[in-house]
Design a protein around this motif. Structure first.
Motif, PDB file in Angstrom:
ATOM      1  N   TYR A 188     122.894  49.555  43.524  1.00 23.17           N
ATOM      2  CA  TYR A 188     122.728  50.752  44.339  1.00 23.17           C
ATOM      3  C   TYR A 188     123.387  51.925  43.620  1.00 23.17           C
ATOM      4  CZ  TYR A 188     121.738  47.155  47.772  1.00 23.17           C
ATOM      5  OH  TYR A 188     121.212  46.072  48.420  1.00 23.17           O
ATOM      6  N   SER A 189     122.577  52.877  43.219  1.00 20.31           N
ATOM      7  CA  SER A 189     123.068  54.050  42.514  1.00 20.31           C
ATOM      8  C   SER A 189     122.170  55.227  42.869  1.00 20.31           C
ATOM      9  CB  SER A 189     123.047  53.800  40.994  1.00 20.31           C
ATOM     10  OG  SER A 189     123.447  54.950  40.296  1.00 20.31           O
ATOM     11  N   ASN A 190     122.775  56.413  42.997  1.00 20.20           N
ATOM     12  CA  ASN A 190     122.020  57.608  43.402  1.00 20.20           C
ATOM     13  C   ASN A 190     121.229  57.355  44.685  1.00 20.20           C
ATOM     14  OD1 ASN A 190     122.907  59.120  41.196  1.00 20.20           O
ATOM     15  ND2 ASN A 190     121.202  58.471  39.909  1.00 20.20           N
ATOM     16  N   GLU A 191     121.857  56.680  45.639  1.00 22.66           N
ATOM     17  CA  GLU A 191     121.151  56.300  46.858  1.00 22.66           C
ATOM     18  C   GLU A 191     120.746  57.504  47.708  1.00 22.66           C
ATOM     19  OE1 GLU A 191     120.036  53.122  48.233  1.00 22.66           O
ATOM     20  OE2 GLU A 191     120.129  53.010  46.065  1.00 22.66           O
ATOM     21  N   PHE A 192     121.398  58.633  47.531  1.00 23.32           N
ATOM     22  CA  PHE A 192     120.996  59.814  48.291  1.00 23.32           C
ATOM     23  C   PHE A 192     119.572  60.239  47.958  1.00 23.32           C
ATOM     24  CE2 PHE A 192     122.098  61.753  44.320  1.00 23.32           C
ATOM     25  CZ  PHE A 192     121.417  62.970  44.274  1.00 23.32           C
ATOM     26  N   MET A 193     119.074  59.849  46.788  1.00 19.75           N
ATOM     27  CA  MET A 193     117.698  60.175  46.412  1.00 19.75           C
ATOM     28  C   MET A 193     116.680  59.242  47.076  1.00 19.75           C
ATOM     29  SD  MET A 193     117.692  62.831  44.417  1.00 19.75           S
ATOM     30  CE  MET A 193     116.107  62.770  43.564  1.00 19.75           C
ATOM     31  N   ASN A 194     117.155  58.234  47.820  1.00 23.16           N
ATOM     32  CA  ASN A 194     116.245  57.292  48.474  1.00 23.16           C
ATOM     33  C   ASN A 194     116.174  57.484  49.980  1.00 23.16           C
ATOM     34  OD1 ASN A 194     115.715  55.956  45.995  1.00 23.16           O
ATOM     35  ND2 ASN A 194     117.581  54.741  46.220  1.00 23.16           N
ATOM     36  N   ILE A 195     116.873  58.472  50.533  1.00 26.69           N
ATOM     37  CA  ILE A 195     116.886  58.675  51.979  1.00 26.69           C
ATOM     38  C   ILE A 195     115.521  59.118  52.479  1.00 26.69           C
ATOM     39  CG2 ILE A 195     117.877  60.029  53.856  1.00 26.69           C
ATOM     40  CD1 ILE A 195     120.458  60.197  52.237  1.00 26.69           C
ATOM     41  N   GLY A 196     114.890  60.030  51.760  1.00 23.88           N
ATOM     42  CA  GLY A 196     113.597  60.560  52.172  1.00 23.88           C
ATOM     43  C   GLY A 196     113.694  62.004  52.613  1.00 23.88           C
ATOM     44  N   VAL A 197     112.567  62.688  52.610  1.00 17.01           N
ATOM     45  CA  VAL A 197     112.504  64.086  53.026  1.00 17.01           C
ATOM     46  C   VAL A 197     111.321  64.276  53.968  1.00 17.01           C
ATOM     47  CG1 VAL A 197     113.490  64.813  50.807  1.00 17.01           C
ATOM     48  CG2 VAL A 197     111.009  64.852  51.117  1.00 17.01           C
ATOM     49  N   ASP A 198     111.362  65.380  54.744  1.00 19.98           N
ATOM     50  CA  ASP A 198     110.279  65.763  55.638  1.00 19.98           C
ATOM     51  C   ASP A 198     110.313  64.920  56.916  1.00 19.98           C
ATOM     52  OD1 ASP A 198     107.971  66.858  56.746  1.00 19.98           O
ATOM     53  OD2 ASP A 198     106.651  65.500  55.641  1.00 19.98           O
ATOM     54  N   ALA A 199     110.558  65.583  58.040  1.00 22.13           N
ATOM     55  CA  ALA A 199     110.643  64.884  59.324  1.00 22.13           C
ATOM     56  C   ALA A 199     109.349  64.160  59.664  1.00 22.13           C
ATOM     57  CB  ALA A 199     111.003  65.882  60.428  1.00 22.13           C
ATOM     58  N   ALA A 200     108.199  64.694  59.220  1.00 20.49           N
ATOM     59  CA  ALA A 200     106.926  64.027  59.486  1.00 20.49           C
ATOM     60  C   ALA A 200     106.881  62.649  58.830  1.00 20.49           C
ATOM     61  CB  ALA A 200     105.765  64.890  59.003  1.00 20.49           C
ATOM     62  N   ALA A 201     107.308  62.570  57.575  1.00 19.75           N
ATOM     63  CA  ALA A 201     107.318  61.289  56.869  1.00 19.75           C
ATOM     64  C   ALA A 201     108.376  60.347  57.426  1.00 19.75           C
ATOM     65  CB  ALA A 201     107.554  61.526  55.379  1.00 19.75           C
ATOM     66  N   LEU A 202     109.546  60.878  57.740  1.00 19.22           N
ATOM     67  CA  LEU A 202     110.617  60.033  58.256  1.00 19.22           C
ATOM     68  C   LEU A 202     110.268  59.482  59.635  1.00 19.22           C
ATOM     69  CD1 LEU A 202     113.595  62.233  57.074  1.00 19.22           C
ATOM     70  CD2 LEU A 202     112.953  59.998  56.177  1.00 19.22           C
ATOM     71  N   GLY A 203     109.513  60.231  60.431  1.00 18.37           N
ATOM     72  CA  GLY A 203     109.072  59.725  61.717  1.00 18.37           C
ATOM     73  C   GLY A 203     108.135  58.545  61.588  1.00 18.37           C
ATOM     74  N   MET A 204     107.472  58.424  60.431  1.00 20.08           N
ATOM     75  CA  MET A 204     106.587  57.295  60.144  1.00 20.08           C
ATOM     76  C   MET A 204     107.269  56.249  59.272  1.00 20.08           C
ATOM     77  SD  MET A 204     102.996  59.320  59.462  1.00 20.08           S
ATOM     78  CE  MET A 204     102.083  57.783  59.269  1.00 20.08           C
ATOM     79  N   SER A 205     108.590  56.264  59.241  1.00 19.42           N
ATOM     80  CA  SER A 205     109.381  55.293  58.472  1.00 19.42           C
ATOM     81  C   SER A 205     109.048  55.308  56.990  1.00 19.42           C
ATOM     82  CB  SER A 205     109.218  53.878  59.044  1.00 19.42           C
ATOM     83  OG  SER A 205     109.808  53.792  60.321  1.00 19.42           O
ATOM     84  N   ASN A 206     108.722  56.494  56.471  1.00 20.12           N
ATOM     85  CA  ASN A 206     108.520  56.704  55.033  1.00 20.12           C
ATOM     86  C   ASN A 206     107.280  56.012  54.471  1.00 20.12           C
ATOM     87  OD1 ASN A 206     111.004  57.871  55.450  1.00 20.12           O
ATOM     88  ND2 ASN A 206     112.146  56.410  54.209  1.00 20.12           N
ATOM     89  N   ALA A 207     106.374  55.574  55.343  1.00 20.20           N
ATOM     90  CA  ALA A 207     105.177  54.870  54.866  1.00 20.20           C
ATOM     91  C   ALA A 207     104.087  55.867  54.497  1.00 20.20           C
ATOM     92  CB  ALA A 207     104.686  53.901  55.932  1.00 20.20           C
TER      93      ALA A 207
END
Length: 356
Positions: A24-43
């Motif tokens: 696990y490294s640079n994990e902040f880059m794996n959180i995701g962006v955009d509430a629309a995408a995050l509401g769909m669990s990044n799929a």
């Protein structure tokens, strides 16, 4: 008062125990962006097609019509940590597009109490100072549509990573992503390869201030940490299809298989590859109102009694779009079904052509 030296030790620990290659490294880059995408669990790997595609799959930048900008904000850990994103993308011609985006994940105004006690053993609160720890990810994206295969498009990301822990330590990192999208018979397919060349972070540590931490906290006698971190490659494979009902109603269904090439706590794990599936749904009405739901982050979590339980993260969201301006909201980890904490996430996306 929550942000004391304990927070400093937490963030310092992110690299104090680092090895040359980390799971696990640079994990902040794996959180995701955009509430629309995050509401769909990044799929969203297969169908992403706006300014935020620079993060999810740069191939999707070709779907924007002119130029777009987006902003997002989220708070984590009871508002201690702030997560922000901004992006811009522009169509070059019918077969190419480019974009740039910036991510910041940081904790500000942390109390530095390493100098609280002076050389004579007296406590002096005037010796307390404040500092911030922050991670930055700057991404340059380019997308292209080849002429030989209809429906295929690809994109590349060049990433610059900057991580800062006050005056104690800082690092620079560099890496690349590669993405593909293919559309056939209304089915969308996507592949995103993150850190394909591995991403390198080179740390510079202020030895005097690092030694001050060890002297201020009993039992801290570690040697200086590794100066290099290597982020291993990851892959995301996605499939999506949009269904239209009576012209006014739509349903977008998408699934992602998020893969890491090492053994993790993902629900499907082996020494060669670990897979975490994610499913997302978006119900739309006249391209104006959107309701979203998703489930992902399936993890095998060991319980106190030694048994293992599958935890997952359900998300929901809502969005509104009018005359080129879209506002989205997502609530992640609904019901606290996973180890992650819930977060309220807001984002806005603007089609800049409306101002012309």
């Amino acid at each position: 008062m929550k942000k004391t030296i304990a927070v400093l030790l937490l963030f310092t620990g992110l690299f104090i125990h680092a090895q040359s290659v980390r799971k696990y490294s640079n994990e902040f880059m794996n959180i995701g962006v955009d509430a629309a995408a995050l509401g769909m669990s990044n799929a969203v790997t297969a169908f992403t097609g706006d300014v935020n595609s620079g993060y999810w799959n740069p191939a999707g930048l070709l779907k924007i019509e002119d130029s777009e900008a987006s902003l997002m904000h989220a708070s984590y850990f009871a508002n201690i940590a702030q997560y922000d994103f901004g992006g811009y993308a522009k169509k070059i011609d019918d077969r190419s597009a480019w974009g740039v985006s910036l991510i910041r994940f940081g904790v500000d105004d942390i109390l530095n109490t390493t100098q609280l006690i002076d050389s004579e053993g007296n406590i002096d609160y005037n010796r307390i100072s404040l500092f911030s720890t922050a991670d930055y990810g700057l991404t340059f994206s380019y997308a292209r549509k080849p002429t030989l295969i209809e429906g295929l498009q690809y994109g590349v990301n060049a990433k610059i990573i900057r991580r800062v822990i006050g005056e104690f330590a800082s690092s620079w990192g560099f890496g690349f992503d590669f993405g593909l999208q293919y559309e056939s018979n209304d089915w969308h397919y996507g592949l995103m390869l993150r850190d394909i060349t591995t991403t390198y972070n080179i740390w510079a540590i202020d030895e005097d201030k690092y030694n001050a931490i060890k002297d201020a906290v009993a039992g801290q006698n570690q040697e200086a940490p590794e100066s290099t971190e290597i982020t291993l490659p990851k892959a995301q494979l996605g499939i999506a299809k949009k269904f239209d009902f009576h012209y006014d109603y739509t349903l977008l269904a998408a699934i992602n298989l998020n893969m890491q090439f090492t053994r993790t706590n993902d629900v499907f794990a082996s020494d060669g590859v670990s897979i975490d599936p994610a499913l997302g749904l978006e119900f739309g009405y006249t391209d104006l109102v959107f309701l979203r739901a998703g489930v992902g982050n399936f993890q095998n979590v060991e319980q106190i009694d030694g048994t293992r339980k599958v935890n997952f993260q359900p998300n929901i969201g809502i969005g509104f779009k009018y005359k080129g301006i879209q506002v989205d909201y997502a609530l992640t980890d609904l019901g606290d079904q996973s180890a992650a904490l819930y977060s309220n996430i807001f984002s806005v996306k603007v089609d800049l052509s409306i101002f012309r």
